[in-house]
Design an enzyme around this catalytic site. Structure first.
Site, PDB file in Angstrom:
ATOM      1  N   GLY A 188       0.807  -1.216   0.000  1.00 47.63           N
ATOM      2  CA  GLY A 188       0.000   0.000   0.000  1.00 47.63           C
ATOM      3  C   GLY A 188       0.839   1.264   0.000  1.00 47.63           C
ATOM      4  O   GLY A 188       2.047   1.228  -0.236  1.00 47.63           O
ATOM      5  N   LEU A 195       0.642   3.646  -2.208  1.00 44.55           N
ATOM      6  CA  LEU A 195       1.157   3.462  -3.567  1.00 44.55           C
ATOM      7  C   LEU A 195       1.719   4.753  -4.156  1.00 44.55           C
ATOM      8  O   LEU A 195       1.267   5.851  -3.839  1.00 44.55           O
ATOM      9  CB  LEU A 195       0.020   2.936  -4.457  1.00 44.55           C
ATOM     10  CG  LEU A 195      -0.661   1.661  -3.952  1.00 44.55           C
ATOM     11  CD1 LEU A 195      -1.770   1.234  -4.909  1.00 44.55           C
ATOM     12  CD2 LEU A 195       0.352   0.532  -3.777  1.00 44.55           C
ATOM     13  N   GLY A 248       9.098  -5.182  -8.207  1.00 50.89           N
ATOM     14  CA  GLY A 248       9.979  -4.091  -8.621  1.00 50.89           C
ATOM     15  C   GLY A 248      11.435  -4.460  -8.412  1.00 50.89           C
ATOM     16  O   GLY A 248      11.793  -5.044  -7.391  1.00 50.89           O
ATOM     17  N   HIS A 288       4.692   1.702  -8.001  1.00 55.62           N
ATOM     18  CA  HIS A 288       3.700   0.628  -7.963  1.00 55.62           C
ATOM     19  C   HIS A 288       2.836   0.637  -9.231  1.00 55.62           C
ATOM     20  O   HIS A 288       2.514  -0.406  -9.785  1.00 55.62           O
ATOM     21  CB  HIS A 288       2.776   0.793  -6.748  1.00 55.62           C
ATOM     22  CG  HIS A 288       3.462   0.671  -5.427  1.00 55.62           C
ATOM     23  ND1 HIS A 288       3.725   1.756  -4.634  1.00 55.62           N
ATOM     24  CD2 HIS A 288       3.922  -0.414  -4.754  1.00 55.62           C
ATOM     25  CE1 HIS A 288       4.312   1.348  -3.516  1.00 55.62           C
ATOM     26  NE2 HIS A 288       4.456   0.037  -3.561  1.00 55.62           N
ATOM     27  N   ARG A 318       8.497   4.779   1.897  1.00 59.46           N
ATOM     28  CA  ARG A 318       9.163   5.359   3.065  1.00 59.46           C
ATOM     29  C   ARG A 318       9.687   6.771   2.809  1.00 59.46           C
ATOM     30  O   ARG A 318      10.039   7.474   3.752  1.00 59.46           O
ATOM     31  CB  ARG A 318      10.308   4.448   3.527  1.00 59.46           C
ATOM     32  CG  ARG A 318       9.846   3.152   4.174  1.00 59.46           C
ATOM     33  CD  ARG A 318      11.006   2.385   4.781  1.00 59.46           C
ATOM     34  NE  ARG A 318      10.559   1.223   5.553  1.00 59.46           N
ATOM     35  CZ  ARG A 318      10.483  -0.023   5.079  1.00 59.46           C
ATOM     36  NH1 ARG A 318      10.796  -0.263   3.818  1.00 59.46           N
ATOM     37  NH2 ARG A 318      10.082  -1.012   5.851  1.00 59.46           N
TER      38      ARG A 318
END
Lengths: 304, 304
Positions: free
Chosen positions: B32, B34, B171, B38, B211
């Site tokens: 999540g 995003l 990814g 993503h 992050r």
């Protein structure tokens, strides 16, 4: 007639075809050298599915280098005959050569690491992924066979991913294995119903096992002490003896007197497999013992 | 419009329906919050499948108790908006509450064992099955985050078993994670194509990460040293500098000068992730560094 498939992709193709026809697939994983116990698993699978696949594969991943992989008995021709004799037969036999050979996967060396803990490390082309059921795999057989359940959980995961069954049948003779697989299926969210089938015994009471073939007639006679003492313990419990130490001692005594060497004899909770001192709920009395060079396991559920 | 499913069985039902219609299912597992990175994975999944599922689940199993599970950012409403903005959209969002809650599975206590190694042990109702990719998970991020890849491999196995995709997209920003999943899929015989999608960067070159939101503007500016120094290393290698120690030192120097604290900066083989002293084949330069309380990772493939 039975279809034998040895290629993973062909196996998947078969499963997909069955699934697209709306058929429920039952899987009975075996290491071959089939006996009536295995055939009872096949019958059980038939009861829960439309088509039944039996896998025959001696999994190197669950043997330590010092265990009996090289002498594990096999008789593929006989196995096929026996499977065809089951009412309804089986629909497919999955008989892979080497489930750890990834062919082109060798972008790294076949690294024999500092500690070779399972037979798979010798011919695995870099297999390095293992599934562990970290609590249930510790006690009972896990103590003397430290890589056993890791190997079982891993190869069963592989078989599940290749065969994609709706139902899988395991024998309760390998009680801990059955519980490990049940827990793994729950924890990893496999959409598979795991069924435990009752222990099949010869007329003399010995639990059927592919390894029984290695017993001399004399050893076999002595090995009956396992089932006899377990039956006596069950009966003593029914008569009110719920002190597990007493029950264990009498089983250990009986097997030792017959010339067996005890690996373990433990009374454990049927679900957690944790040791029990006093029988209060459903337990299972699990035994492993050596007769000569043959290690036998057996167990008895006690439901007071 | 997007369908949101939080129940495992409902998710399976959706997948089976798609499969029975002959549709290839693509899965993009996410935690999540995003960002464009993503969304690029979703586009990649679209290129390889007929329907796309995105899972949004912050997996406690990959966090140690001392890591940032509790402060991991989330914005479910925003995530849904973003997913709907992708050309073609997504077909389903799988948003489970707790993948380790087995409800009636509590025939054993929620045992907080002697060593609590991952956040899942606090609310797992006895979850005890873990998947490990035992070599690839050791170096790089595995050193400072010992339960991380065990948690990732396990939750991805669960998601694979629930969603049953044909294709899964990860990814390459999480390079080691991508390789771990690739190896796991091979070793456990999942019938899933694993695709690695290129790193998505902001205009200033910072690799996108959920992050990043925790970085102050000043920290963010300093964090650009990661990408800058990696680009410089790549260019130096192209110009003939194949001594990894030299290349590493210059990256470490640059990031440290900018105020970052290096976790690791290593040049490794792209497949085995083993350390390389001299660049002879395809390598990847992987970096993890702290800026304040934020740990960032990034990498650069070098194909001479």
């Amino acid at each position: 007639m039975v279809v034998v498939i040895s290629d993973k992709d062909e196996m998947r193709k078969w499963s997909r075809a069955m699934r697209s026809q709306g058929k429920l697939i039952g899987l009975v994983p075996t290491m071959g050298f089939l006996h009536a116990g295995h055939l009872s698993l096949v019958k059980e699978a038939r009861n829960h599915s439309h088509v039944v696949a039996v896998s025959i594969y001696v999994n190197p991943g669950q043997f330590s280098p010092n265990e009996d992989l090289s002498t594990y008995p096999s008789d593929f021709h006989g196995d096929i005959q026996k499977l065809m004799s089951v009412p309804g037969g089986v629909d497919v036999v999955f008989h892979p050569q080497n489930l750890y050979d990834y062919g082109i996967g060798g972008d790294r060396d076949v690294a024999i690491q500092d500690r070779v803990v399972s037979c798979v490390e010798n011919n695995a082309l870099g297999h390095e992924t293992w599934v562990r059921v970290e609590k249930l795999d510790k006690g009972l057989c896990g103590k003397s066979r430290p890589v056993f359940f890791r190997g079982v959980a891993t190869v069963v995961t592989k078989l599940f991913n290749i065969v994609d069954p709706d139902v899988a049948v395991f024998g309760k003779k390998d009680y801990q294995q059955w519980r490990v697989i049940q827990r793994m299926v729950r924890d990893l969210d496999f959409s598979i119903k795991v069924i435990g089938a009752e222990v099949t015994r010869d007329n003399d009471g010995l639990a059927m096992s592919s390894r029984n073939v290695h017993l001399s007639p004399e050893q076999r006679e002595k090995a009956l002490s396992i089932n006899k003492s377990l039956l006596r313990a069950k009966s003593a419990a029914a008569d009110g003896q719920v002190n597990c130490e007493k029950l264990r001692n009498s089983v250990i005594q009986c097997i030792t007197d017959a010339g067996g060497r005890i690996d373990y004899a433990e009374i454990v909770d049927q679900n957690s497999l944790e040791k029990v001192e006093w029988i209060k709920g459903p337990v299972v009395f699990c035994v492993a013992a050596w007769f000569g060079k043959v290690r036998l396991i057996d167990n008895m559920e006690i439901n007071l």
